[in-house]
Scaffold this active site. Structure first.
Site, PDB file in Angstrom:
ATOM      1  N   CYS A   2     -36.518 -35.433  97.099  1.00  0.00           N
ATOM      2  CA  CYS A   2     -35.452 -34.857  97.925  1.00  0.00           C
ATOM      3  C   CYS A   2     -34.531 -33.957  97.102  1.00  0.00           C
ATOM      4  CB  CYS A   2     -34.593 -35.950  98.537  1.00  0.00           C
ATOM      5  SG  CYS A   2     -35.539 -37.065  99.561  1.00  0.00           S
ATOM      6  N   ARG A  27     -39.586 -29.127  93.945  1.00  0.00           N
ATOM      7  CA  ARG A  27     -39.449 -30.567  93.710  1.00  0.00           C
ATOM      8  C   ARG A  27     -40.357 -31.381  94.615  1.00  0.00           C
ATOM      9  NH1 ARG A  27     -34.217 -31.776  91.347  1.00  0.00           N
ATOM     10  NH2 ARG A  27     -34.164 -33.778  92.377  1.00  0.00           N
ATOM     11  N   TRP A  74     -38.325 -35.698 100.991  1.00  0.00           N
ATOM     12  CA  TRP A  74     -39.631 -36.236 100.625  1.00  0.00           C
ATOM     13  C   TRP A  74     -39.633 -37.646 101.209  1.00  0.00           C
ATOM     14  CZ3 TRP A  74     -41.717 -40.206  97.555  1.00  0.00           C
ATOM     15  CH2 TRP A  74     -43.049 -40.032  97.158  1.00  0.00           C
ATOM     16  N   ASN A 100     -30.144 -38.221  98.625  1.00  0.00           N
ATOM     17  CA  ASN A 100     -31.358 -38.341  97.825  1.00  0.00           C
ATOM     18  C   ASN A 100     -31.327 -39.727  97.194  1.00  0.00           C
ATOM     19  OD1 ASN A 100     -33.359 -38.225  95.877  1.00  0.00           O
ATOM     20  ND2 ASN A 100     -32.433 -36.597  94.675  1.00  0.00           N
ATOM     21  N   GLY A 101     -32.391 -40.504  97.373  1.00  0.00           N
ATOM     22  CA  GLY A 101     -32.430 -41.839  96.788  1.00  0.00           C
ATOM     23  C   GLY A 101     -32.904 -42.855  97.805  1.00  0.00           C
ATOM     24  N   GLU A 479     -55.624 -36.895  81.063  1.00  0.00           N
ATOM     25  CA  GLU A 479     -54.718 -35.865  81.568  1.00  0.00           C
ATOM     26  C   GLU A 479     -55.484 -34.833  82.416  1.00  0.00           C
ATOM     27  OE1 GLU A 479     -51.847 -35.208  82.180  1.00  0.00           O
ATOM     28  OE2 GLU A 479     -51.721 -33.035  82.289  1.00  0.00           O
ATOM     29  N   LYS A 483     -54.780 -33.803  86.312  1.00  0.00           N
ATOM     30  CA  LYS A 483     -54.493 -32.426  86.728  1.00  0.00           C
ATOM     31  C   LYS A 483     -55.426 -32.009  87.851  1.00  0.00           C
ATOM     32  CE  LYS A 483     -51.785 -31.769  85.361  1.00  0.00           C
ATOM     33  NZ  LYS A 483     -50.602 -32.097  84.711  1.00  0.00           N
ATOM     34  N   GLU A 486     -54.666 -34.079  91.184  1.00  0.00           N
ATOM     35  CA  GLU A 486     -53.388 -33.917  91.881  1.00  0.00           C
ATOM     36  C   GLU A 486     -53.290 -32.614  92.659  1.00  0.00           C
ATOM     37  OE1 GLU A 486     -50.664 -32.748  87.991  1.00  0.00           O
ATOM     38  OE2 GLU A 486     -49.658 -33.590  89.706  1.00  0.00           O
ATOM     39  N   HIS A 502     -70.638 -49.278  81.037  1.00  0.00           N
ATOM     40  CA  HIS A 502     -70.250 -50.661  81.308  1.00  0.00           C
ATOM     41  C   HIS A 502     -69.869 -50.876  82.772  1.00  0.00           C
ATOM     42  CE1 HIS A 502     -70.585 -51.792  77.135  1.00  0.00           C
ATOM     43  NE2 HIS A 502     -69.948 -50.675  76.817  1.00  0.00           N
ATOM     44  N   LYS A 598     -41.964 -32.788  92.161  1.00  0.00           N
ATOM     45  CA  LYS A 598     -41.871 -32.411  90.746  1.00  0.00           C
ATOM     46  C   LYS A 598     -40.978 -33.387  89.989  1.00  0.00           C
ATOM     47  CE  LYS A 598     -42.431 -29.750  87.200  1.00  0.00           C
ATOM     48  NZ  LYS A 598     -43.749 -29.853  86.539  1.00  0.00           N
TER      49      LYS A 598
HETATM   50  O1  M6R Z   1     -40.567 -35.389  84.659  1.00  0.00           O
HETATM   51  P1  M6R Z   1     -41.524 -36.398  84.083  1.00  0.00           P
HETATM   52  O2  M6R Z   1     -42.287 -35.857  82.941  1.00  0.00           O
HETATM   53  O3  M6R Z   1     -40.857 -37.695  83.742  1.00  0.00           O
HETATM   54  O4  M6R Z   1     -42.539 -36.687  85.248  1.00  0.00           O
HETATM   55  C1  M6R Z   1     -43.522 -37.652  85.123  1.00  0.00           C
HETATM   56  C2  M6R Z   1     -44.630 -37.443  86.104  1.00  0.00           C
HETATM   57  O5  M6R Z   1     -44.144 -37.562  87.418  1.00  0.00           O
HETATM   58  C3  M6R Z   1     -45.282 -36.072  85.950  1.00  0.00           C
HETATM   59  O6  M6R Z   1     -45.740 -35.885  84.652  1.00  0.00           O
HETATM   60  C4  M6R Z   1     -46.465 -35.922  86.926  1.00  0.00           C
HETATM   61  O7  M6R Z   1     -47.471 -36.811  86.584  1.00  0.00           O
HETATM   62  C5  M6R Z   1     -46.950 -34.486  86.930  1.00  0.00           C
HETATM   63  N1  M6R Z   1     -46.768 -33.909  88.214  1.00  0.00           N
HETATM   64  C6  M6R Z   1     -48.381 -34.331  86.645  1.00  0.00           C
HETATM   65  O8  M6R Z   1     -48.748 -32.998  86.618  1.00  0.00           O
END
Ligand code: M6R
Length: 603
Positions: A2, A27, A74, A100-101, A479, A483, A486, A502, A598
């Site tokens: 949010c 965000r 959100w 927000n929260g 990682e 990527k 997501e 395994h 974000k």
């Molecule tokens: O702002 P942060 O690095 O703490 O965020 C952590 C994760 O939410 C963030 O890295 C998320 O996994 C990314 N969107 C991945 O691309």
């Protein structure tokens, strides 16, 4: 997650709110709304599900005034719907609130104070604004009602409240969720982050948890919940409007991938002087005094911690343990005698990490935050901060922050190792090696077209995929798979290459894409090659990303080799491009993947 924007003063509130909301889009959100106060009709409240562009299309010329609040939602409590979109109003419509929260005790408040109230949606926020309205009906002043509500509400929040009968004031409060004041000439603003206000002002004021702020066009007064006035200086943010634009790029993600060589060079100038690594002495001392380093992070930042683990251990001679922030809030392992907590967070606002930091502070455990955002909550509340110097990262998929995190931790490891007289540190010329990393990334970036072509045959249609690797390549595989999944929605797992057999190898069948990473030494590479044979024999469609020197002619993507401590940085770049092109080819919005935010400001 949010986002909040609000303005009071001598400006066209509608324009400012809409531009602010557009800047908050990155965000992550699923609905949006604005309220603009107007003396003639008390104000106009417009909400819509979907994009800010949809909201914009609903605005008429009657949505005009100089005070307003806006919100991107959100969904947490209740689905994305017009009813659940913010702003929310009190029972009579007099009070308008954005939030927000997460209000944890909203059902208890509803039961105890609002038994006769009817609600339009399912949100916790609607309960909060009804509560404020009810307390005013019961005879309290607006300020008293707001304060009393803040005492009653438990959970995380950033609130901006407008009284349509006196729209010259925005009442603001926060606990755990981020919120900033933007200071202008004849107007003041409130916002979840500086980026949404930078067009209007570069002068900001922090608000701390459990502080209430009364914002008018000419004044910002901060007080604690007991009503004591607090002095607060403003500061100038070093944000450049051009940093937050896309320029000629179709997507932020591509721009940010391309920025990585220059981020590496910025880090060299931030953390070295004439070839000598320079890191704050107090941070070096904190690491030297620790008997174990605990890296706590989420998502990509967590993966960066893995990628730096071996290097940190080798150069600081101190064991490193990794913790998933959302788990550590409840499930913290037995700690060593002298722990140092290292929080890695691009945004510096991740609620999961923050809850661990709050606990660490209560326990007196020293902490270091490695973040991209100066002044962010995790930076303010930790003992020490190291900045990533990566410039704003807007795309939800984190790219340049990941590589900057590993490089920043390399400076930390090298600085401590040098201070300790560690032989491995002495032999590791980080400044030189990182400049080679920048060149290696540039070489990969020049291969974009060929990477796009290879991806097309492999990932355009598939539902599942695997990344495999050993050692640091395994960490990169974790990682790389995050990527890919997501943003392209391909179900992808990052696997230790030797572990497939395994169990998970049973999922390999004709045409399943397996992307293999090879950057380690010859012996390890030979084992990974063996694992490639195993999946190929079962019909997998294999794409090999290998460092030149270890690569075979038939390998698909070749990466210029770098120092093994830094190989995750150069090896991840082709996988970022793989995710980017796979997503484009599947016709999806690279920068705004569904359901994601974000800045993840709820636990
Ligand atoms: O702002 P942060 O690095 O703490 O965020 C952590 C994760 O939410 C963030 O890295 C998320 O996994 C990314 N969107 C991945 O691309």
């Amino acid at each position: 997650m949010c986002g909040i924007v609000g303005v009071v003063g001598n400006r066209n509130a509608t324009d400012i709110l809409m531009q602010g909301l557009e800047k908050l889009e990155y965000r992550g959100y699923d609905s949006a709304g604005i309220f603009v106060a107007n003396g003639v009709n008390n104000g106009r409240l417009i909400k819509s599900v979907g994009r800010i562009a949809d909201l914009r299309s609903k605005l008429g010329i009657d949505v005009a005034g100089s005070t307003g609040i806006g919100h991107t939602r959100w969904a947490t409590h209740g689905p994305a719907s017009k009813e659940n979109a913010h702003p929310h109003t009190s029972a009579t419509g007099r009070f308008i609130l954005v939030h927000n929260g997460v209000i944890e005790n909203y059902l208890a408040i509803k039961e105890e104070f609002l038994a006769n109230h009817e609600f339009n949606g399912q949100t916790d926020t609607e309960i909060a604004v009804h509560l404020i309205g009810q307390l005013v009906e019961d005879g309290l002043s607006v300020l008293e009602a707001f304060k009393k509500s803040l005492h009653l509400i438990e959970g995380s929040y950033a609130f901006a409240l407008v009284d349509s009968e006196n729209p010259d004031v925005i009442y603001v409060a926060k606990n755990k969720s981020p919120l900033l004041i933007g200071v202008g000439e004849g107007y003041n603003m409130v916002c979840s982050d500086a980026m949404a206000m930078i067009r209007e002002t570069s002068e900001f004021m922090e608000i701390h948890d459990k502080e209430l702020v009364i914002v008018t066009k000419d004044s910002v007064s901060v007080q604690d919940y007991a009503g004591n006035s607090l002095e607060r200086e403003s500061y100038t943010a070093e944000l450049d409007l051009s940093d937050i634009g896309k320029g000629t790029y179709p997507y932020y993600m591509l721009k940010e991938i391309d920025e990585q060589p220059s981020v590496m060079r910025k880090l060299i100038s931030a953390y070295s002087d004439n070839g000598q690594v320079k890191v704050d002495e107090a941070i070096i001392k904190a690491v030297q005094e620790a008997d174990r380093l605990y890296i706590i992070a989420a998502g990509t930042s967590y993966h960066a911690g893995f990628a730096a683990k071996n290097m940190l251990e080798a150069l600081t001679n101190t064991p490193v343990e990794l913790g998933i922030a959302s788990e550590w809030g409840y499930n913290q392992p037995l700690l060593s005698q002298k722990p140092l907590f290292i929080f890695i967070s691009q945004s510096g606002e991740t609620a999961d990490s923050r809850q661990v930091l709050v606990r660490a502070n209560e326990m007196g455990i020293p902490s270091l935050t490695v973040t991209n955002v100066p002044g962010s909550t995790l930076s303010r509340e930790a003992n020490y901060t190291m900045l990533l110097h990566a410039g704003p990262e807007i795309a939800v998929a984190s790219t340049k922050a990941y590589t900057a995190q590993i490089a920043t931790l390399a400076f930390l490891a090298k600085a401590v190792g040098d201070a300790d007289g560690n032989e491995k540190a002495k032999a590791f010329d980080l400044v030189h090696e990182l400049s080679l990393v920048a060149q290696s990334i540039e070489a990969t970036l020049s291969e974009k077209d060929s990477i796009a072509e290879k991806v097309e045959g492999l990932l355009a249609k598939t539902r599942t995929a695997f990344y495999i690797g050993r050692g640091n390549d395994y960490y990169v595989a974790m990682e790389a798979s995050l990527k890919l999944k997501e943003i392209s929605y391909i179900q992808c797992e990052g696997f230790a290459a030797g572990e497939l057999k395994h169990g998970t190898i049973s999922l390999i069948e004709d045409g399943v894409p397996v992307l293999a990473l090879i950057s380690s030494d010859e012996a390890v590479a030979a084992h990974t090659r063996g694992n490639i044979q195993e999946v190929a024999a079962r019909g997998a469609n294999v794409l090999v990303i290998a460092e030149e020197g270890l690569a075979r002619e038939t390998d698909d993507i070749k990466v210029v080799p770098v120092h093994p401590y830094l190989s995750a940085i150069s090896m991840v770049v082709p996988t970022q491009l793989v995710a980017y092109y796979a997503t484009l080819q599947r016709g999806l919005d690279v920068d705004k993947p569904r359901n994601l935010a974000k800045s993840v400001t709820v636990e």
